[in-house]
Write a protein that holds these residues in place. Structure first.
Motif, mmCIF file in Angstrom:
data_model
loop_
_atom_site.group_PDB
_atom_site.id
_atom_site.type_symbol
_atom_site.label_atom_id
_atom_site.label_comp_id
_atom_site.label_asym_id
_atom_site.label_seq_id
_atom_site.Cartn_x
_atom_site.Cartn_y
_atom_site.Cartn_z
ATOM 1 N N UNK A 177 0.808 -1.227 0.000
ATOM 2 C CA UNK A 177 0.000 0.000 0.000
ATOM 3 C C UNK A 177 0.838 1.273 0.000
ATOM 4 N N UNK A 178 1.965 1.262 0.677
ATOM 5 C CA UNK A 178 2.771 2.471 0.858
ATOM 6 C C UNK A 178 3.149 3.166 -0.456
ATOM 7 N N UNK A 179 3.466 2.433 -1.521
ATOM 8 C CA UNK A 179 3.830 3.121 -2.760
ATOM 9 C C UNK A 179 2.752 4.042 -3.319
ATOM 10 N N UNK A 180 1.499 3.778 -3.025
ATOM 11 C CA UNK A 180 0.419 4.642 -3.520
ATOM 12 C C UNK A 180 0.618 6.068 -3.017
ATOM 13 N N UNK A 181 0.871 6.211 -1.728
ATOM 14 C CA UNK A 181 1.131 7.535 -1.172
ATOM 15 C C UNK A 181 2.414 8.147 -1.707
ATOM 16 N N UNK A 182 3.426 7.309 -1.870
ATOM 17 C CA UNK A 182 4.709 7.788 -2.397
ATOM 18 C C UNK A 182 4.510 8.381 -3.786
ATOM 19 N N UNK A 183 3.852 7.646 -4.660
ATOM 20 C CA UNK A 183 3.643 8.113 -6.028
ATOM 21 C C UNK A 183 2.749 9.356 -6.067
ATOM 22 N N UNK A 184 1.758 9.406 -5.208
ATOM 23 C CA UNK A 184 0.848 10.554 -5.193
ATOM 24 C C UNK A 184 1.582 11.859 -4.891
ATOM 25 N N UNK A 185 2.558 11.797 -4.017
ATOM 26 C CA UNK A 185 3.307 13.003 -3.641
ATOM 27 C C UNK A 185 4.464 13.263 -4.606
ATOM 28 N N UNK A 186 5.218 12.224 -4.943
ATOM 29 C CA UNK A 186 6.458 12.431 -5.696
ATOM 30 C C UNK A 186 6.267 12.644 -7.195
ATOM 31 N N UNK A 187 5.194 12.158 -7.775
ATOM 32 C CA UNK A 187 5.007 12.268 -9.221
ATOM 33 C C UNK A 187 4.901 13.718 -9.698
ATOM 34 N N UNK A 188 4.083 14.575 -9.087
ATOM 35 C CA UNK A 188 4.054 15.969 -9.543
ATOM 36 C C UNK A 188 5.404 16.679 -9.342
ATOM 37 N N UNK A 189 6.078 16.378 -8.252
ATOM 38 C CA UNK A 189 7.394 16.974 -7.994
ATOM 39 C C UNK A 189 8.367 16.539 -9.087
ATOM 40 N N UNK A 190 8.351 15.255 -9.423
ATOM 41 C CA UNK A 190 9.236 14.726 -10.454
ATOM 42 C C UNK A 190 8.965 15.381 -11.803
ATOM 43 N N UNK A 191 7.704 15.541 -12.167
ATOM 44 C CA UNK A 191 7.373 16.184 -13.444
ATOM 45 C C UNK A 191 7.982 17.574 -13.519
ATOM 46 N N UNK A 192 7.825 18.362 -12.478
ATOM 47 C CA UNK A 192 8.351 19.726 -12.487
ATOM 48 C C UNK A 192 9.877 19.746 -12.567
ATOM 49 N N UNK A 193 10.537 18.860 -11.842
ATOM 50 C CA UNK A 193 12.002 18.796 -11.883
ATOM 51 C C UNK A 193 12.502 18.386 -13.268
ATOM 52 N N UNK A 194 11.912 17.345 -13.833
ATOM 53 C CA UNK A 194 12.359 16.851 -15.130
ATOM 54 C C UNK A 194 12.026 17.847 -16.234
ATOM 55 N N UNK A 195 10.868 18.465 -16.156
ATOM 56 C CA UNK A 195 10.500 19.485 -17.149
ATOM 57 C C UNK A 195 11.504 20.625 -17.125
ATOM 58 N N UNK A 196 11.887 21.064 -15.936
ATOM 59 C CA UNK A 196 12.890 22.116 -15.802
ATOM 60 C C UNK A 196 14.193 21.705 -16.493
ATOM 61 N N UNK A 197 14.628 20.481 -16.266
ATOM 62 C CA UNK A 197 15.885 19.999 -16.862
ATOM 63 C C UNK A 197 15.818 20.049 -18.381
ATOM 64 N N UNK A 198 14.760 19.495 -18.967
ATOM 65 C CA UNK A 198 14.694 19.436 -20.419
ATOM 66 C C UNK A 198 14.441 20.801 -21.048
ATOM 67 N N UNK A 199 13.777 21.690 -20.359
ATOM 68 C CA UNK A 199 13.577 23.045 -20.893
ATOM 69 C C UNK A 199 14.850 23.886 -20.701
ATOM 70 N N UNK A 200 15.542 23.679 -19.610
ATOM 71 C CA UNK A 200 16.776 24.434 -19.316
ATOM 72 C C UNK A 200 17.882 24.085 -20.291
ATOM 73 N N UNK A 201 18.000 22.813 -20.665
ATOM 74 C CA UNK A 201 19.075 22.370 -21.529
ATOM 75 C C UNK A 201 18.606 22.099 -22.958
ATOM 76 N N UNK A 202 17.492 22.709 -23.333
ATOM 77 C CA UNK A 202 16.936 22.532 -24.671
ATOM 78 C C UNK A 202 17.922 23.053 -25.728
ATOM 79 N N UNK A 203 18.231 22.179 -26.650
ATOM 80 C CA UNK A 203 19.108 22.584 -27.744
ATOM 81 C C UNK A 203 20.577 22.658 -27.386
ATOM 82 N N UNK A 204 20.933 22.313 -26.155
ATOM 83 C CA UNK A 204 22.341 22.342 -25.730
ATOM 84 C C UNK A 204 22.906 20.941 -25.792
#
Length: 135
Positions: A107-134
């Motif tokens: 059961x524990x992973x359900x809570x983990x994914x609920x919290x960490x998934x939006x955080x992960x999206x924002x972090x990864x989006x920042x990385x790919x937008x920051x280094x776009x074309x580099x």
């Protein structure tokens, strides 16, 4: 003169979120499957880490080519790695917190994914937008 639309209303951002959800389901399934199988025979923290590593590899390529439609590079690879170290640490804290609250290892992973998934999206989006074309 028309005001610029907020980022969450832009067609490109909406497409990224949809593709992130599709890829996220696949990566989460890989992570959870490895975790679930291994936690039956070894420590949950080691199982979680093994699942995370398996998902991480698939996630990098899906993030680059499918979600953000960028080429892989040393810069976005390093940034992706750093973002995922943060995400991994957040997930480990959350996993142990949810286990501590009495949730089962299944059961524990359900809570983990609920919290960490939006955080992960924002972090990864920042990385790919920051280094776009580099490359």
């Amino acid at each position: 003169m028309q005001a610029e639309r907020p980022i969450y209303m832009k067609k490109e951002a909406i497409g990224e979120v949809i593709r992130f959800c599709i890829a996220g389901v696949l990566v989460t399934a890989i992570h959870y499957a490895v975790y679930w199988l291994l936690q039956l025979i070894i420590d949950v923290n080691i199982s979680w880490t093994a699942g995370y590593i398996a998902g991480f590899i698939v996630n990098y390529y899906l993030s680059a080519y499918f979600i953000f439609r960028e080429k892989t590079s040393a810069k976005n690879g390093a940034g992706f790695g750093v973002a995922h170290v943060v995400n991994y640490l957040l997930q480990m804290v959350l996993l142990n917190f949810f286990l501590w609250t009495g949730l089962t290892a299944e059961q524990a992973p359900i809570g983990v994914y609920a919290v960490s998934t939006p955080v992960n999206f924002l972090l990864v989006r920042f990385v790919f937008k920051r280094f776009k074309g580099n490359h």
